[in-house]
Design an enzyme around this catalytic site. Sequence first.
Site, PDB file in Angstrom:
ATOM      1  N   ALA A   1      78.309  21.625   4.306  1.00  0.00           N
ATOM      2  CA  ALA A   1      77.235  20.554   5.716  1.00  0.00           C
ATOM      3  C   ALA A   1      78.375  18.845   5.930  1.00  0.00           C
ATOM      4  CB  ALA A   1      76.123  20.333   5.983  1.00  0.00           C
ATOM      5  N   ALA A   2      78.943  18.689   6.366  1.00  0.00           N
ATOM      6  CA  ALA A   2      79.395  17.258   7.576  1.00  0.00           C
ATOM      7  C   ALA A   2      80.194  17.193   8.289  1.00  0.00           C
ATOM      8  CB  ALA A   2      81.105  16.869   5.910  1.00  0.00           C
TER       9      ALA A   2
ATOM     10  N   ASN B   1     103.680  17.926   9.840  1.00  0.00           N
ATOM     11  CA  ASN B   1     102.995  18.824  10.912  1.00  0.00           C
ATOM     12  C   ASN B   1     103.945  19.286  11.849  1.00  0.00           C
ATOM     13  OD1 ASN B   1     100.614  17.626   9.427  1.00  0.00           O
ATOM     14  ND2 ASN B   1     100.153  16.065  10.942  1.00  0.00           N
TER      15      ASN B   1
ATOM     16  N   ALA C   1      85.976   7.384   4.370  1.00  0.00           N
ATOM     17  CA  ALA C   1      85.268   6.836   3.708  1.00  0.00           C
ATOM     18  C   ALA C   1      83.634   6.597   3.445  1.00  0.00           C
ATOM     19  CB  ALA C   1      84.609   5.722   4.418  1.00  0.00           C
TER      20      ALA C   1
ATOM     21  N   LYS D   1      73.431  22.809  11.338  1.00  0.00           N
ATOM     22  CA  LYS D   1      72.336  22.247  11.902  1.00  0.00           C
ATOM     23  C   LYS D   1      73.106  22.960  13.200  1.00  0.00           C
ATOM     24  CE  LYS D   1      72.044  17.119  13.723  1.00  0.00           C
ATOM     25  NZ  LYS D   1      72.324  15.326  14.344  1.00  0.00           N
TER      26      LYS D   1
ATOM     27  N   LYS E   1      83.185  10.518   2.912  1.00  0.00           N
ATOM     28  CA  LYS E   1      82.661  11.431   2.717  1.00  0.00           C
ATOM     29  C   LYS E   1      83.105  11.009   0.861  1.00  0.00           C
ATOM     30  CE  LYS E   1      82.769  15.213   2.630  1.00  0.00           C
ATOM     31  NZ  LYS E   1      82.220  16.489   2.550  1.00  0.00           N
TER      32      LYS E   1
ATOM     33  N   TYR F   1      85.111   8.344   8.414  1.00  0.00           N
ATOM     34  CA  TYR F   1      85.571  10.441   7.952  1.00  0.00           C
ATOM     35  C   TYR F   1      85.183   9.955   6.464  1.00  0.00           C
ATOM     36  CZ  TYR F   1      86.157  14.816   6.039  1.00  0.00           C
ATOM     37  OH  TYR F   1      86.789  16.318   5.228  1.00  0.00           O
TER      38      TYR F   1
ATOM     39  N   HIS G   1      97.086   6.721   9.699  1.00  0.00           N
ATOM     40  CA  HIS G   1      97.244   8.249   9.551  1.00  0.00           C
ATOM     41  C   HIS G   1      97.575   7.960   8.454  1.00  0.00           C
ATOM     42  CE1 HIS G   1      98.573  12.064  12.296  1.00  0.00           C
ATOM     43  NE2 HIS G   1      98.093  11.916  11.072  1.00  0.00           N
TER      44      HIS G   1
ATOM     45  N   THR H   1      87.252  16.493   0.284  1.00  0.00           N
ATOM     46  CA  THR H   1      88.388  16.841   0.310  1.00  0.00           C
ATOM     47  C   THR H   1      89.085  15.889  -0.024  1.00  0.00           C
ATOM     48  OG1 THR H   1      89.900  15.908   2.381  1.00  0.00           O
ATOM     49  CG2 THR H   1      87.543  14.704   2.141  1.00  0.00           C
ATOM     50  N   ASP H   2      90.820  16.498  -0.513  1.00  0.00           N
ATOM     51  CA  ASP H   2      91.722  15.135  -0.554  1.00  0.00           C
ATOM     52  C   ASP H   2      91.830  13.782  -0.283  1.00  0.00           C
ATOM     53  OD1 ASP H   2      92.694  16.263   1.287  1.00  0.00           O
ATOM     54  OD2 ASP H   2      94.412  16.835   0.691  1.00  0.00           O
ATOM     55  N   GLU H   3      91.445  13.464   1.072  1.00  0.00           N
ATOM     56  CA  GLU H   3      91.839  12.589   2.082  1.00  0.00           C
ATOM     57  C   GLU H   3      90.559  11.527   1.299  1.00  0.00           C
ATOM     58  OE1 GLU H   3      90.870  12.782   6.579  1.00  0.00           O
ATOM     59  OE2 GLU H   3      91.509  14.649   6.370  1.00  0.00           O
TER      60      GLU H   3
ATOM     61  N   PRO I   1     100.189  18.599  21.513  1.00  0.00           N
ATOM     62  CA  PRO I   1     100.168  17.041  20.573  1.00  0.00           C
ATOM     63  C   PRO I   1     100.593  16.841  19.598  1.00  0.00           C
ATOM     64  CG  PRO I   1      98.409  18.088  21.560  1.00  0.00           C
ATOM     65  CD  PRO I   1      99.269  19.271  21.180  1.00  0.00           C
TER      66      PRO I   1
END
Length: 338
Positions: A81-82, A248, A151, A34, A153, A149, A275, A124-126, A204
């Site tokens: 695509a996502a 992180n 949810a 897209k 996936k 996001y 998070h 994704t592993d999320e 940040p």
Amino acid sequence: MRLMVTGGAGFIGANFIKHILRKYPKYRIINFDKLTYAGNLDNLSDIAENDNYDFIQGDIADSNAVSKVVGSGIDAIINFAAESHVDRSLDDASVFIVTNVVGTQVLLEAAMKCKVGRFIQISTDEVYGSLGASGYFTETTPLRPNSPYSASKAAADLLSLSYYRSLGLPVVITRCSNNYGPYQFPEKLIPLFIANAMEEKPLPVYGDGQYIRDWIYVEDHCRAIDMVLHRGKPGEVYNIGGGNERENLWITEFILAYFKRPKTLIMHVKDRPGHDRRYAIDAGKIKREFGFEPTVDLEEGLKQTIRWYVNNAEWLGKIRSGEYKEYYKKHYLEREKI
């Protein structure tokens, strides 16, 4: 083999297309994208004239456009695509539902009608949610997504598996840990911090910076998808991980050290809602079945990635203009400092 790669102008999709054309020069690839803010044809400028590569601009939620491509004769669909950025899903989840859920359904329906031989859903592993201090996600870990996001996936994964279980479509799902490498849009942690460190701007960091992710170099991920495309069993899920768990804050300090920047550039900001504290992948299944092993060490991969961004400052500069500036201002410059 004739492949339809959706989202092929994005970070992982573009790297996958290049991987496939290098390894299988006789394969034909149709890149259907897209071209949203994260889609960039400059990512594929070096193969744009390849006789076995075609680009078609289109939306996976547009059934007419999808049916036209799939109906032209496709052996496999690989759905990259996502909408993929958690922060953006917290601002407005609607586009995530349209692209990630409705778009996946449109692709599945077209694949059914046209008898596509294989459908690879890139996930994704999320979708698994958050881990505590120990343990790993396996393919049988219950899905407990915590952001709009993830949810969306998870919904796409379940929808894809339903087309296999109820309708017999040969669907395979991959769930990968955090990717990094060339061409990643600089809203994600590593390219964002590289870009800021290059210009000696603050980095940040959300909350205390102790959030843990398993990192994999994008080319290793592409090799794993290649294996699943050719050898994956329909109806199966394959976890893909790099075996590189890092906080992180560790990533942040590594990037600063590479550029010889002071740690005073670390700017802790208000945390993201919901998070997830830790992700860690058990990739034993793909190793046992296909012999997959990541080949790029995290520290060496980070150095390669940093050098790529330094050497492609023009690419980076184009992306960090316009809409990106407004996004950055809202999510970082105006975010509460802690």
